[in-house]
Design a protein around this motif. Structure first.
Motif: not given
Lengths: 254, 308
Positions: B182-183, B185-186, B189-190, B180, B192-195, B199
């Motif tokens: 790690r998620a 941090r993602a 950072e971004d 979690m 939309k990309m994480a989504n 995630i």
């Protein structure tokens, strides 16, 4: 040949502008299809429509016989359609291996507490994810950089990492948006080998946008040419090379 | 040892104590900013609620006859964290989430509204007067000559430092070692990309508010025990200071919030001792201005990379 992706009469309209106009094509399994066309022809818009970033204003997109038109992109990704971006979108302050681990987030386990207490199931899945990440780092030749921050990699390495990040999701169809942009000739030929390897060893179908004609002509089974949103030609590399409308679109009327 | 050195050490101890509290609260500001780019102006109130809840729990435990000190501390800590986190989660859910995706100013206004609401809610439910508690832990150690300057290190100061270090370590481990973390941090950072990678970004955002509130609860509990007085307004200034600490350290950066908090606490304590108590806020905010002039992103902040 089985159809994996079927795009029919796809259109995308922004106000008065038809960025994509009635585009139709298919991608079969283990096929490499390229979309080419001059700048502003609507190639990236087409990708955005297929991968769920835009909701198209007309037409259909089917993945393995199931309609996915306008679905949210993460759901489309779960159906096995994953893409890269023209401008690389890695998590630049995270390490290379973390980028691949975070991509497998939903696979590891979705319960918050099991992560805190490290249940056995959690550790096993985390281990599997780690092994998959290792495998793909080796495939794209980045294993030695596993603990480096992604933002510190060279440009060509970042491109390969982005492909690896797609591959840990084990897609059936990979969409590559200008994968060779900014690469030197040596890196481009490595990319060439990587893409062909993905098809042969991992039974992957690939749809790509590319300006590097040598790459496109060398690896594509089928090429779709767009100009001002409209498909003006489609066929094998040889057919496209000799097509007059394509030559006109690229060189202008003389 | 000379008096000068002893007094310096004493001020350092006082500064670190105060700074620990600032740092604990500052993390809530910095994490929320890092993830959704919004300043949660109601965060100071969450800290204030944490202080109230700890006072209530301690009183309630006294009433039902639980007085063993370690037991009381454990129960109070857990209960305070649990209830305060629930407040943090609820605030995000009802005041910020429905506004997400809109103009950046809208949730900011909503946060100010939430802050006023929570202050008045506590005044109404707990009374507008100061609430005093009897100190659970008193006493300490004294060092130095009997006739010269003596350093006083209270047990409570040691507890504050130890608890802060424990929670900071836990947070750092969580962010860097768990899935979690790690998620999150993602997502920061971004998003939309994480989504896109599947995630659940709403869940990660909720979790961020819960973690921020939990740390603010710890700060509230420690302050309640240290000063023995709470009222409905303590959240305003503490929130402002912690926000300053977060900006000083580089908003969005967790180590930055820790560093900023400690630096601010030490600055205040030294100014009070060597200059004048009245000037401590002037110097603290002056330091902020100075740092921002030289490093607009704060001490450990990274420049915003332009997103295309």
């Amino acid at each position: 040949m089985d159809k994996l992706l079927e795009v029919s009469d796809l259109s995308m309209q922004f106000g008065g502008l038809r960025a994509v106009d009635q585009v139709a094509f298919e991608v079969g399994s283990k096929q490499i299809v390229a979309v080419i066309g001059p700048n502003g022809a609507g190639k990236t818009t087409l990708f955005n429509c297929i991968s769920g970033f835009y909701s198209p204003t007309g037409g259909r997109v089917e993945m393995a016989g199931e309609e996915i038109t306008g679905r949210p992109s993460h759901k489309i990704a779960r159906k096995g359609l994953v893409r890269t971006f023209q401008n690389i979108r890695l998590f630049k302050s995270m390490t290379v291996i973390e980028n691949l681990m975070v991509a497998q987030h939903t696979r590891v386990n979705s319960r918050l507490l099991s992560g805190l207490f490290k249940s056995r199931n959690y550790r096993r899945r985390e281990q599997e994810a780690l092994e998959r990440a290792h495998y793909w780092l080796e495939r794209v030749g980045l294993l030695e950089f596993a603990n480096r921050e992604a933002g510190n990699l060279a440009y060509g390495q970042q491109r390969r990492l982005e492909i690896a990040r797609c591959m840990v999701l084990e897609p059936k169809l990979l969409l590559l948006d200008e994968p060779a942009a900014g690469l030197n000739p040596k890196e481009t030929s490595e990319l060439d080998q990587l893409i062909l390897g993905l098809r042969e060893e991992n039974n992957l179908s690939i749809l790509l946008i590319e300006h590097d004609m040598k790459l496109v002509m060398g690896i594509s089974d089928h090429i779709v040419v767009l100009d001002q949103g409209m498909p003006i030609a489609a066929g094998t590399p040889d057919e496209i090379r000799s097509n007059e409308r394509v030559i006109k679109a690229y060189l202008g009327e003389s | 040892m000379s008096d000068v050195f002893l007094q310096f050490t004493q001020q350092l101890i006082n500064g670190l104590t105060l700074g620990s509290i600032y740092a604990l609260i500052a993390i809530g500001y910095t994490m929320v900013y890092g993830i959704i780019g919004m300043i949660n102006f109601a965060h100071g109130e969450i800290y204030m609620i944490g202080a109230y809840i700890s006072v209530i729990v301690i009183a309630a435990l006294g009433l039902i006859g639980i007085t063993t000190l370690p037991l009381v501390l454990m129960i109070t800590l857990l209960a305070t964290i649990l209830v305060t986190s629930a407040y943090g989660w609820t605030v995000e859910r009802i005041a910020y989430r429905p506004l997400r995706g809109g103009n950046r100013l809208v949730p900011l206004i909503s946060a100010i509204g939430m802050s006023i609401f929570l202050q008045n809610y506590i005044q109404l439910s707990q009374g507008a007067r100061d609430v005093a508690t009897q100190p659970l832990i008193s006493g300490g150690w004294q060092f130095g000559d009997a006739d010269g300057f003596q350093i006083y290190l209270s047990y409570m100061q040691v507890i504050i430092a130890v608890v802060t270090v424990i929670f900071m370590t836990l947070l750092t481990l969580f962010i860097h070692k768990t899935r979690m973390g790690r998620a999150s941090r993602a997502v920061s950072e971004d998003r939309k990309m994480a989504n896109l990678l599947g995630i659940n970004t709403d869940q990660v955002i909720s979790m961020t508010f819960v973690i921020g509130a939990a740390l603010a609860a710890v700060a509230g509990l420690l302050v309640g025990m240290y000063y023995g007085v709470v009222n409905a307004y303590i959240g305003f200034l503490a929130g402002l200071k912690a926000f300053t600490a977060a900006v000083l350290g580089g908003i969005g950066s967790i180590p930055g919030a820790m560093l900023g908090g400690l630096l601010l606490g030490i600055t205040e304590s030294f100014t009070s001792a060597y200059l004048s108590t009245e000037y401590k806020d002037v110097v603290a905010f002056g330091l902020l201005v100075l740092v921002l002039l030289v490093r607009p992103t704060g001490l450990l902040g990274k420049p915003d990379i332009e997103k295309v």
